[in-house]
Design a protein around this motif. Structure first.
Motif, PDB file in Angstrom:
ATOM      1  N   LEU A 260      77.344 -67.792  78.756  1.00  0.00           N
ATOM      2  CA  LEU A 260      78.660 -67.162  78.606  1.00  0.00           C
ATOM      3  C   LEU A 260      78.695 -66.262  77.370  1.00  0.00           C
ATOM      4  O   LEU A 260      79.222 -65.149  77.408  1.00  0.00           O
ATOM      5  N   ASP A 261      78.143 -66.746  76.269  1.00  0.00           N
ATOM      6  CA  ASP A 261      78.195 -65.983  75.023  1.00  0.00           C
ATOM      7  C   ASP A 261      77.370 -64.710  75.112  1.00  0.00           C
ATOM      8  O   ASP A 261      77.805 -63.636  74.692  1.00  0.00           O
ATOM      9  N   ILE A 262      76.171 -64.816  75.680  1.00  0.00           N
ATOM     10  CA  ILE A 262      75.318 -63.635  75.812  1.00  0.00           C
ATOM     11  C   ILE A 262      75.965 -62.608  76.729  1.00  0.00           C
ATOM     12  O   ILE A 262      75.939 -61.403  76.468  1.00  0.00           O
ATOM     13  N   LYS A 263      76.579 -63.056  77.809  1.00  0.00           N
ATOM     14  CA  LYS A 263      77.246 -62.134  78.721  1.00  0.00           C
ATOM     15  C   LYS A 263      78.322 -61.357  77.985  1.00  0.00           C
ATOM     16  O   LYS A 263      78.415 -60.133  78.081  1.00  0.00           O
ATOM     17  N   TYR A 264      79.105 -62.064  77.245  1.00  0.00           N
ATOM     18  CA  TYR A 264      80.268 -61.425  76.631  1.00  0.00           C
ATOM     19  C   TYR A 264      79.872 -60.420  75.561  1.00  0.00           C
ATOM     20  O   TYR A 264      80.573 -59.443  75.334  1.00  0.00           O
ATOM     21  N   TYR A 265      78.723 -60.643  74.910  1.00  0.00           N
ATOM     22  CA  TYR A 265      78.357 -59.782  73.790  1.00  0.00           C
ATOM     23  C   TYR A 265      77.178 -58.847  74.023  1.00  0.00           C
ATOM     24  O   TYR A 265      77.077 -57.824  73.369  1.00  0.00           O
ATOM     25  N   LEU A 266      76.306 -59.190  74.959  1.00  0.00           N
ATOM     26  CA  LEU A 266      75.081 -58.411  75.071  1.00  0.00           C
ATOM     27  C   LEU A 266      74.864 -57.728  76.413  1.00  0.00           C
ATOM     28  O   LEU A 266      74.212 -56.696  76.470  1.00  0.00           O
TER      29      LEU A 266
ATOM     30  N   TRP B 122      85.737 -69.923  96.132  1.00  0.00           N
ATOM     31  CA  TRP B 122      86.624 -70.813  96.880  1.00  0.00           C
ATOM     32  C   TRP B 122      87.947 -71.025  96.133  1.00  0.00           C
ATOM     33  O   TRP B 122      89.015 -71.057  96.738  1.00  0.00           O
ATOM     34  N   LEU B 123      87.840 -71.154  94.828  1.00  0.00           N
ATOM     35  CA  LEU B 123      89.015 -71.482  94.023  1.00  0.00           C
ATOM     36  C   LEU B 123      89.832 -70.266  93.614  1.00  0.00           C
ATOM     37  O   LEU B 123      91.017 -70.389  93.310  1.00  0.00           O
ATOM     38  N   ASN B 124      89.199 -69.083  93.600  1.00  0.00           N
ATOM     39  CA  ASN B 124      89.865 -67.908  93.027  1.00  0.00           C
ATOM     40  C   ASN B 124      90.000 -66.737  93.992  1.00  0.00           C
ATOM     41  O   ASN B 124      90.334 -65.634  93.556  1.00  0.00           O
ATOM     42  N   ALA B 125      89.734 -66.967  95.258  1.00  0.00           N
ATOM     43  CA  ALA B 125      89.949 -65.951  96.285  1.00  0.00           C
ATOM     44  C   ALA B 125      89.288 -64.618  95.931  1.00  0.00           C
ATOM     45  O   ALA B 125      89.852 -63.544  96.172  1.00  0.00           O
ATOM     46  N   GLY B 126      88.116 -64.681  95.324  1.00  0.00           N
ATOM     47  CA  GLY B 126      87.356 -63.468  95.057  1.00  0.00           C
ATOM     48  C   GLY B 126      87.730 -62.730  93.794  1.00  0.00           C
ATOM     49  O   GLY B 126      87.126 -61.706  93.479  1.00  0.00           O
ATOM     50  N   ARG B 127      88.743 -63.211  93.048  1.00  0.00           N
ATOM     51  CA  ARG B 127      89.123 -62.531  91.810  1.00  0.00           C
ATOM     52  C   ARG B 127      87.975 -62.635  90.814  1.00  0.00           C
ATOM     53  O   ARG B 127      87.436 -63.712  90.578  1.00  0.00           O
ATOM     54  N   MET B 128      87.609 -61.507  90.198  1.00  0.00           N
ATOM     55  CA  MET B 128      86.452 -61.474  89.312  1.00  0.00           C
ATOM     56  C   MET B 128      86.856 -60.847  87.978  1.00  0.00           C
ATOM     57  O   MET B 128      86.837 -59.635  87.804  1.00  0.00           O
ATOM     58  N   ASP B 129      87.293 -61.670  87.029  1.00  0.00           N
ATOM     59  CA  ASP B 129      87.648 -61.173  85.713  1.00  0.00           C
ATOM     60  C   ASP B 129      87.231 -62.188  84.659  1.00  0.00           C
ATOM     61  O   ASP B 129      87.024 -63.377  84.953  1.00  0.00           O
ATOM     62  N   ALA B 130      87.096 -61.720  83.432  1.00  0.00           N
ATOM     63  CA  ALA B 130      86.527 -62.534  82.362  1.00  0.00           C
ATOM     64  C   ALA B 130      87.314 -63.810  82.121  1.00  0.00           C
ATOM     65  O   ALA B 130      86.744 -64.893  81.963  1.00  0.00           O
TER      66      ALA B 130
ATOM     67  N   LYS C 233      93.372 -77.511  75.493  1.00  0.00           N
ATOM     68  CA  LYS C 233      93.232 -76.066  75.302  1.00  0.00           C
ATOM     69  C   LYS C 233      93.409 -75.336  76.643  1.00  0.00           C
ATOM     70  O   LYS C 233      93.097 -75.856  77.704  1.00  0.00           O
ATOM     71  N   THR C 234      93.905 -74.119  76.568  1.00  0.00           N
ATOM     72  CA  THR C 234      93.964 -73.230  77.722  1.00  0.00           C
ATOM     73  C   THR C 234      93.010 -72.072  77.463  1.00  0.00           C
ATOM     74  O   THR C 234      92.567 -71.851  76.324  1.00  0.00           O
ATOM     75  N   VAL C 235      92.705 -71.325  78.511  1.00  0.00           N
ATOM     76  CA  VAL C 235      91.808 -70.190  78.323  1.00  0.00           C
ATOM     77  C   VAL C 235      92.459 -69.142  77.422  1.00  0.00           C
ATOM     78  O   VAL C 235      91.763 -68.423  76.688  1.00  0.00           O
ATOM     79  N   GLU C 236      93.800 -69.073  77.434  1.00  0.00           N
ATOM     80  CA  GLU C 236      94.494 -68.147  76.532  1.00  0.00           C
ATOM     81  C   GLU C 236      94.275 -68.547  75.081  1.00  0.00           C
ATOM     82  O   GLU C 236      94.072 -67.691  74.209  1.00  0.00           O
ATOM     83  N   ASP C 237      94.308 -69.856  74.808  1.00  0.00           N
ATOM     84  CA  ASP C 237      94.038 -70.329  73.442  1.00  0.00           C
ATOM     85  C   ASP C 237      92.639 -69.908  72.999  1.00  0.00           C
ATOM     86  O   ASP C 237      92.440 -69.482  71.856  1.00  0.00           O
ATOM     87  N   ILE C 238      91.691 -70.029  73.908  1.00  0.00           N
ATOM     88  CA  ILE C 238      90.300 -69.706  73.580  1.00  0.00           C
ATOM     89  C   ILE C 238      90.135 -68.213  73.323  1.00  0.00           C
ATOM     90  O   ILE C 238      89.493 -67.800  72.344  1.00  0.00           O
ATOM     91  N   PHE C 239      90.726 -67.368  74.163  1.00  0.00           N
ATOM     92  CA  PHE C 239      90.590 -65.928  73.981  1.00  0.00           C
ATOM     93  C   PHE C 239      91.369 -65.443  72.766  1.00  0.00           C
ATOM     94  O   PHE C 239      90.963 -64.475  72.108  1.00  0.00           O
ATOM     95  N   ASP C 240      92.496 -66.112  72.458  1.00  0.00           N
ATOM     96  CA  ASP C 240      93.254 -65.725  71.265  1.00  0.00           C
ATOM     97  C   ASP C 240      92.430 -65.963  70.002  1.00  0.00           C
ATOM     98  O   ASP C 240      92.490 -65.181  69.047  1.00  0.00           O
ATOM     99  N   ARG C 241      91.674 -67.043  70.000  1.00  0.00           N
ATOM    100  CA  ARG C 241      90.803 -67.325  68.865  1.00  0.00           C
ATOM    101  C   ARG C 241      89.581 -66.426  68.865  1.00  0.00           C
ATOM    102  O   ARG C 241      89.081 -66.008  67.818  1.00  0.00           O
ATOM    103  N   GLY C 242      89.089 -66.116  70.061  1.00  0.00           N
ATOM    104  CA  GLY C 242      87.870 -65.334  70.232  1.00  0.00           C
ATOM    105  C   GLY C 242      86.852 -66.137  71.015  1.00  0.00           C
ATOM    106  O   GLY C 242      86.458 -67.236  70.577  1.00  0.00           O
ATOM    107  N   LEU C 243      86.437 -65.634  72.189  1.00  0.00           N
ATOM    108  CA  LEU C 243      85.515 -66.375  73.036  1.00  0.00           C
ATOM    109  C   LEU C 243      84.182 -66.598  72.321  1.00  0.00           C
ATOM    110  O   LEU C 243      83.623 -67.704  72.368  1.00  0.00           O
ATOM    111  N   HIS C 244      83.677 -65.572  71.668  1.00  0.00           N
ATOM    112  CA  HIS C 244      82.399 -65.712  70.956  1.00  0.00           C
ATOM    113  C   HIS C 244      82.486 -66.795  69.886  1.00  0.00           C
ATOM    114  O   HIS C 244      81.606 -67.660  69.781  1.00  0.00           O
TER     115      HIS C 244
END
Length: 314
Positions: A177-183, A215-223, A278-289
């Motif tokens: 996940l980390d390498i994807k997001y940054y490299l 199956w869970l996200n009906a094809g939605r593809m976002d970070a 935690k929620t994914v919003e909490d994680i992104f607010d702090r910074g995923l990396h």
């Protein structure tokens, strides 16, 4: 259980899991390079080396990032002590040293897997045979894990086996996940494009999560949706949340068997605070990396605390 035996079991399953994860990552990278050519394909192979922590070692022996060189280095190169073949050899050595603690089925699965892969990787794997070779690596690791699940007593040995498996798996998921997001993305201008979607799809495939996610996200593809799935969805067996639950439960079993907790239990509680509630919003607010780097460090602390508490002796 002797510390030496606990150490052997713990690392045997870490090496089996690491070999399988490496094969999955190579397979995903190979798929991505088939749709890209030239320098773009080479950068995909470079990102794989970065994810595996092998970039510096690779650069000491090669000046390019062609698929043939990267795959040979990662799979079988004698100059690479972290090659897949070396991992299986170490898993077998640990299994042999702990034969009194594992079943005959587990020993046979690991030993036969090592012999099969030794034959398969005796010479450089051609690109036309790469998919078959990577499938064989995944299969041998899966057979050993299946023999463990189907034949082992749910005792100390099993607890250390599961701890080794899920510590390694959590580390792998976080690093990918980390390498994807940054490299992986050449530029922020690519976010939301077909290339971006393809890279995220590749991340899911490298973690065997592409179909479950769809199956869970009906094809939605976002970070954010993918990060939520790979970090917080405890239904997915390679998510950080699922791995943490398995580690927590097996440490709790060891606590009951030994009549008390210690540094490892304190370390796992520290990791709990990074995920629980935690929620994914909490994680992104702090910074995923920042979150992932912190998680990887805390996960490594759990591993060293287990070794300290249960007196591992290599």
């Amino acid at each position: 259980m002797l510390g030496r035996t606990a150490n052997g079991i713990f690392w045997m399953y870490r090496y089996l899991e690491r070999a399988e994860n490496t094969a999955r990552l190579l397979a995903a990278g190979h798929r991505m390079t088939l749709t890209r050519g030239g320098d773009a394909a080479n950068q995909e192979w470079r990102s794989i080396l970065t994810t595996l922590g092998l970039l510096q070692a690779y650069n000491e022996h090669y000046e390019d990032y062609t698929g043939a060189h990267v795959c040979d280095f990662v799979l079988r190169a004698r100059v690479n002590p972290e090659s897949v073949l070396s991992m299986f050899e170490r898993a077998r050595m640990n299994a042999r040293s702990c034969r009194s603690a594992i079943t005959a089925e587990v020993w046979e699965a690991v030993n036969e897997g090592w012999m099969s892969l030794s034959d398969l990787l005796a010479r450089q794997v051609r690109e036309s045979n790469l998919g078959m070779a990577l499938g064989a690596i995944r299969r041998e690791s899966t057979l050993a894990r299946g023999a463990t699940y189907g034949s082992m007593l749910r005792n100390e040995t099993y607890a250390f086996a599961r701890l080794g498996t899920f510590l390694e798996r959590a580390d792998n998921t976080a690093r990918i996940l980390d390498i994807k997001y940054y490299l992986l993305l050449p530029s922020l201008s690519y976010v939301g494009t077909a290339l971006d979607s393809g890279q995220w799809d590749n991340v899911l495939r490298s973690l065997s999560g592409e179909r479950a996610y769809r199956w869970l996200n009906a094809g939605r593809m976002d970070a954010r949706s993918i990060a939520d799935f790979l970090i917080l969805d405890d239904r997915f067996p390679r998510s950080l949340s699922f791995c943490l639950t398995e580690m927590r439960e097996n440490l709790a079993k060891l606590e009951r068997m030994h009549g008390g907790d210690g540094p490892a239990h304190e370390a796992i509680r520290a990791v709990d605070t990074k995920l629980l509630g935690k929620t994914v919003e909490d994680i992104f607010d702090r910074g995923l990396h920042e979150f992932l780097v912190d998680f990887i460090s805390a996960n490594q602390t759990v591993a060293s605390s287990i070794a300290e508490q249960y007196r591992f002796i290599a």
